[in-house]
Design a protein around this motif. Structure first.
Motif, short mmCIF file in Angstrom:
data_model
loop_
_atom_site.label_atom_id
_atom_site.label_comp_id
_atom_site.label_asym_id
_atom_site.label_seq_id
_atom_site.Cartn_x
_atom_site.Cartn_y
_atom_site.Cartn_z
N ILE A 281 14.43 -1.01 1.65
CA ILE A 281 13.62 -1.20 0.44
C ILE A 281 13.43 -2.70 0.24
O ILE A 281 14.35 -3.49 0.47
N GLY A 282 12.26 -3.09 -0.19
CA GLY A 282 12.00 -4.49 -0.50
C GLY A 282 11.31 -4.63 -1.84
O GLY A 282 10.53 -3.75 -2.24
N ILE A 283 11.61 -5.71 -2.55
CA ILE A 283 10.93 -6.03 -3.81
C ILE A 283 10.22 -7.36 -3.62
O ILE A 283 10.85 -8.36 -3.26
N THR A 284 8.92 -7.36 -3.85
CA THR A 284 8.14 -8.59 -3.69
C THR A 284 7.44 -8.96 -4.99
O THR A 284 7.33 -8.13 -5.91
N VAL A 285 6.97 -10.18 -5.07
CA VAL A 285 6.16 -10.64 -6.20
C VAL A 285 4.70 -10.50 -5.79
O VAL A 285 4.27 -11.07 -4.78
N GLU A 286 3.95 -9.75 -6.59
CA GLU A 286 2.55 -9.49 -6.27
C GLU A 286 1.66 -9.80 -7.48
O GLU A 286 2.15 -9.91 -8.60
N PRO A 287 0.35 -9.95 -7.26
CA PRO A 287 -0.56 -10.17 -8.38
C PRO A 287 -0.51 -8.99 -9.35
O PRO A 287 -0.21 -7.86 -8.95
N ALA A 288 -0.81 -9.26 -10.61
CA ALA A 288 -0.81 -8.19 -11.62
C ALA A 288 -1.67 -7.03 -11.15
O ALA A 288 -2.78 -7.21 -10.66
N GLY A 289 -1.14 -5.82 -11.30
CA GLY A 289 -1.83 -4.64 -10.82
C GLY A 289 -1.34 -4.17 -9.47
O GLY A 289 -1.61 -3.04 -9.07
N GLY A 290 -0.61 -5.04 -8.75
CA GLY A 290 -0.05 -4.66 -7.47
C GLY A 290 -0.98 -4.90 -6.30
O GLY A 290 -2.16 -5.21 -6.46
N SER A 291 -0.41 -4.76 -5.10
CA SER A 291 -1.16 -4.99 -3.87
C SER A 291 -1.09 -3.75 -2.99
O SER A 291 -0.21 -2.90 -3.14
N ALA A 292 -2.04 -3.66 -2.04
CA ALA A 292 -2.05 -2.54 -1.10
C ALA A 292 -0.92 -2.66 -0.09
O ALA A 292 -0.45 -1.66 0.45
N GLY A 293 -0.47 -3.88 0.15
CA GLY A 293 0.64 -4.14 1.06
C GLY A 293 1.35 -5.40 0.62
O GLY A 293 0.80 -6.19 -0.17
#
Length: 227
Positions: free
Chosen positions: A203-215
């Protein structure tokens, strides 16, 4: 019998007497009808007041306690048995899982969640449930049940993000990285329940733009390897 014994009805009904007072007062109850009736009425009233003030703990509490248990070193067993590395790791994992399952009835805090916590009980009560601690930013604990094909992730103390970014959780395996959902940016404790495909091994937790990313678009700030 002394007159003072009659004044112990309230204390006795609330279990607020010493052992010696209890023994003497119970002997008195065998002879005093008035005190027996008063004690019965006071105990009934106390029970009604307790029920009126009772609050059912939310299921998220189990995850809070389980996360604390996974971060807290337990006392070693009081037996002179030498364990090898694998046996010691297995003993620790089982102790953590069992202690977490037994913590079901303690009071909880409110989480910010993006998915409903309804399956939490199902995962924690699974016979094969195990707790795994993450590495990286903050504290993260994953409770996994392969038999239920689900996992519950509890994360805390992750660095605060600005309004334009969110934490996104990824299920990673032979099929690549699949999004398990977003975690609310403002909550100090974050919980997420996700289906767990058979091929997922981390499992990984990343920082993504608001709304999330496709990958994933950034390196994982927290990582959990399924064992």
């Amino acid at each position: 019998m002394t007159a003072e014994l009659h004044t112990l009805t309230g204390a006795y009904a609330l279990d607020a007497v010493s052992r010696a007072e209890r023994a003497e007062f119970e002997r008195h109850l065998g002879e005093c009808t008035a005190c027996r009736q008063e004690v019965a009425e006071l105990q009934a009233t106390g029970a009604r007041l307790g029920v009126a003030a009772a609050v059912n703990p939310p299921p998220e509490l189990k995850l809070v306690v389980l996360a604390d248990v996974a971060r807290t070193r337990q006392l070693p067993p009081k037996v002179p048995v030498a364990l090898d590395g694998k046996a010691r790791a297995k003993t620790w994992q089982l102790r953590t899982a069992l202690f977490g399952a037994a913590a079901a009835a303690v009071v909880a805090v409110v989480f910010g969640v993006t998915r409903a916590p309804a399956p939490v009980d199902s995962v924690l009560s699974a016979p094969d449930a195990s707790a795994i601690q993450g590495v990286g930013e903050g504290h993260a604990t994953l409770v996994v049940s392969r038999s239920r094909h689900q996992a519950v992730l509890l994360a805390s103390e992750l660095p605060a993000l600005d309004a334009g970014h969110v934490y996104q959780v990824w299920l990673i395996g032979t099929g690549g990285a699949r999004s398990a959902g977003l975690m609310t940016p403002a909550a100090s404790q974050r919980m997420l329940v996700a289906d767990l495909p058979a091929d997922v091994d981390r499992i990984g937790i990343t920082v993504e733009p608001a709304g999330g990313s496709a990958g994933p678009t950034t390196p994982a700030v927290t990582r959990i390897a399924l064992v």
